[in-house]
Each structure stands twice: as C-alpha cells, then as structure tokens.
Design an enzyme around this catalytic site. Sequence first.
Site, PDB file in Angstrom:
ATOM      1  CG  HIS A 141      -1.917  -0.497   1.460  1.00 41.84           C
ATOM      2  ND1 HIS A 141      -1.781  -2.082   1.981  1.00 41.84           N
ATOM      3  CD2 HIS A 141      -2.762  -1.320   0.404  1.00 41.84           C
ATOM      4  CE1 HIS A 141      -2.381  -3.106   2.193  1.00 41.84           C
ATOM      5  NE2 HIS A 141      -3.516  -2.533   0.864  1.00 41.84           N
ATOM      6  CD  GLN A 144     -13.666  -6.315  -2.983  1.00 39.30           C
ATOM      7  OE1 GLN A 144     -13.959  -5.334  -3.980  1.00 39.30           O
ATOM      8  NE2 GLN A 144     -12.349  -6.642  -3.453  1.00 39.30           N
ATOM      9  CD  GLN A 197       1.394  -6.662 -12.846  1.00 41.35           C
ATOM     10  OE1 GLN A 197       0.916  -5.538 -13.614  1.00 41.35           O
ATOM     11  NE2 GLN A 197       0.901  -7.534 -13.635  1.00 41.35           N
TER      12      GLN A 197
HETATM   13  P1  AMP Z   1      -6.022  -4.487  -1.034  1.00 40.04           P
HETATM   14  O1  AMP Z   1      -5.858  -3.104   0.490  1.00 40.04           O
HETATM   15  O2  AMP Z   1      -5.804  -5.822  -0.606  1.00 40.04           O
HETATM   16  O3  AMP Z   1      -7.629  -4.165  -1.418  1.00 40.04           O
HETATM   17  O4  AMP Z   1      -5.240  -3.582  -1.779  1.00 40.04           O
HETATM   18  C1  AMP Z   1      -4.841  -1.857  -2.459  1.00 40.04           C
HETATM   19  C2  AMP Z   1      -4.145  -2.054  -3.599  1.00 40.04           C
HETATM   20  O5  AMP Z   1      -3.191  -2.536  -2.809  1.00 40.04           O
HETATM   21  C3  AMP Z   1      -4.844  -3.042  -4.242  1.00 40.04           C
HETATM   22  O6  AMP Z   1      -4.449  -1.941  -5.780  1.00 40.04           O
HETATM   23  C4  AMP Z   1      -3.727  -4.413  -4.357  1.00 40.04           C
HETATM   24  O7  AMP Z   1      -3.361  -4.430  -5.652  1.00 40.04           O
HETATM   25  C5  AMP Z   1      -2.729  -3.374  -4.156  1.00 40.04           C
HETATM   26  N1  AMP Z   1      -1.447  -4.128  -3.570  1.00 40.04           N
HETATM   27  C6  AMP Z   1      -1.760  -5.268  -2.542  1.00 40.04           C
HETATM   28  N2  AMP Z   1      -0.593  -5.973  -2.109  1.00 40.04           N
HETATM   29  C7  AMP Z   1       0.658  -5.287  -3.063  1.00 40.04           C
HETATM   30  C8  AMP Z   1       1.969  -5.480  -2.840  1.00 40.04           C
HETATM   31  N3  AMP Z   1       2.620  -6.953  -2.102  1.00 40.04           N
HETATM   32  N4  AMP Z   1       2.411  -5.135  -3.630  1.00 40.04           N
HETATM   33  C9  AMP Z   1       2.025  -3.892  -4.347  1.00 40.04           C
HETATM   34  N5  AMP Z   1       0.395  -3.061  -4.330  1.00 40.04           N
HETATM   35  C10 AMP Z   1       0.180  -3.617  -3.826  1.00 40.04           C
END
Ligand code: AMP
Length: 255
Positions: free
Chosen positions: A33, A57, A144
Amino acid sequence: MRITRTIGETRAALAEAEDIGLVPTMGAYHAGHLALFRAARAESETVVASLFVNPAQFGDTADLARYPRDETADAAIAEAEGVDLLFAPAVEELYPPGYETWVDVEQTSRGLEGDARPGHFRAVATICLKLFNIVRPRRVYYGQKDAQQVEVVRRMIRDLDLEIDLRVVPTVREPDGLALSSRNALLSPEERRAALALPRALATRDPAKARAMLDGLDVDYVEVAPFDPPVLAGAVRVGSVRLIDNVPLDQGGRR
Ligand code: AMP
C-alpha cells in the site's frame, strides 16, 4: 490528513482540488500500500486514499469477517505517507437500502479469480466506479499483485469513457519473495513457509515447471493470462488462507 465518512463531506472537501490521485484500499496497510501512496504522492497535488472493506466482493462471509481491520493504525500510516484525505465510509453509505446497480465487465471478469470467486469482479468494478465518481480522480493507483483486477479496471475505464489514468505499481515482496498481502497476517509460521512455494514456482515463468513445484499443495490455478503485460498467475490455498500472485512475462520477464 482529513478523514471523511460520507460522500457529501468527501465531495465538499475535494471541491477545489483539480489534480487528485486516488488509491483505493481495504486497509491493513503494508509496504505494498505504501508503494501506491508514494506513487500517488510523487505526481498528484491531492492524494486521496479510500479505506473500505467492500462486503460485496467477498463470496465467503468467513473471509469477510476475519479480514484484518485497524483503522487507527492505517490512518497513522496514511498520514505519515502524505495522504491528504482518507475516505472511510460505513457500508450503508455506499450501499444504502435498495441498492441494485452493478457494473459487469463481462469477459475480463471471467477465468482465474473470476471463476474462483463468482461475482467478485462485478463488485470490484462497481465499488471502483462509485469511488471514482465520488472522488473524481485524474489518476488511480492499483497494484500489479492483483493483475486481473487491473485488467478489469482498465477495461471499465475504456468502455465507460472515464477520463482517468490508470497507474500500475509493481508487486512489493518480502525479502524471501512472498508477495505482501493483508492475508499473510492470517498464516501460521508453518503456513508462511509453505506459502513461499507460490512465488518460487511463479518465478520459473514456466507454467509446467510451476505446477510441478506446487505438487502436493492445494492449487486453484497456475496459468498464463493474456493481460497487459501477460503474466504467469497462480492461486493456492494454504491452510484456510487463499493466496494469489503473478509475475509479468514481458521485458524478458524482469519487470
Ligand atoms: P487491498 O487493500 O488488498 O484491496 O489492496 C489495495 C491495493 O494495493 C490494490 O491495488 C492492490 O493490488 C495493492 N497491493 C496489494 N498488495 C500489494 C503488493 N504486495 N504490492 C503492490 N501492491 C499491492
């Protein structure tokens, strides 16, 4: 950093902002994040993060119930990373009684995660479009790590003529290669060790070799997906946790 709870407050707070970068999140912040916040901060006048665990979701209510939540810690992290506004609405704010409108990105939502989690991408596309309409960002930032989500959002932006640039941030990994994920916190030390097989298998960039390396684990899929860029994507269950990961296959596979 301002924290807003309602659509009205958020719109009012951003009324004068012209160059907004939006980072949609579900909280439980980790270095993945942070990479998104930093990418947004580097090029946007106003950085907005949304913190919303979107119930629509989650197919599995147990997965939703145990999804890690710590808004106080997340707000401190977001503030330290230079986020200007954190939009953290209640579920009823975004899904009031009678809610019935959904965005279905038909083809891109099929296969891989779409097959494993029916309705998942319809809910993702819908919540993202709602956030875009509330925040009115010029740029949006996605990881990604969730490659199919990126494809779904990209298709929606094109198909619905949204004036938004999509930025994709490379996957942030632990030193041993495990992709950072809020769900990693749910792994026991032994499961954490077993989970390492996924990034190691995908790092071969060869589906047959990767499948062989995952033999004995509970594999949902290991497939080459025709995304931009193409990726070798995989999903495995380790104990009660489902983990996904992917490696881009272009540029000699070193992106
Ligand atoms: P989430 O809070 O899990 O919905 O993730 C929020 C954003 O962070 C989404 O765009 C994810 O793809 C991104 N994200 C989650 N894990 C990673 C990671 N390890 N590296 C880069 N971006 C991430």
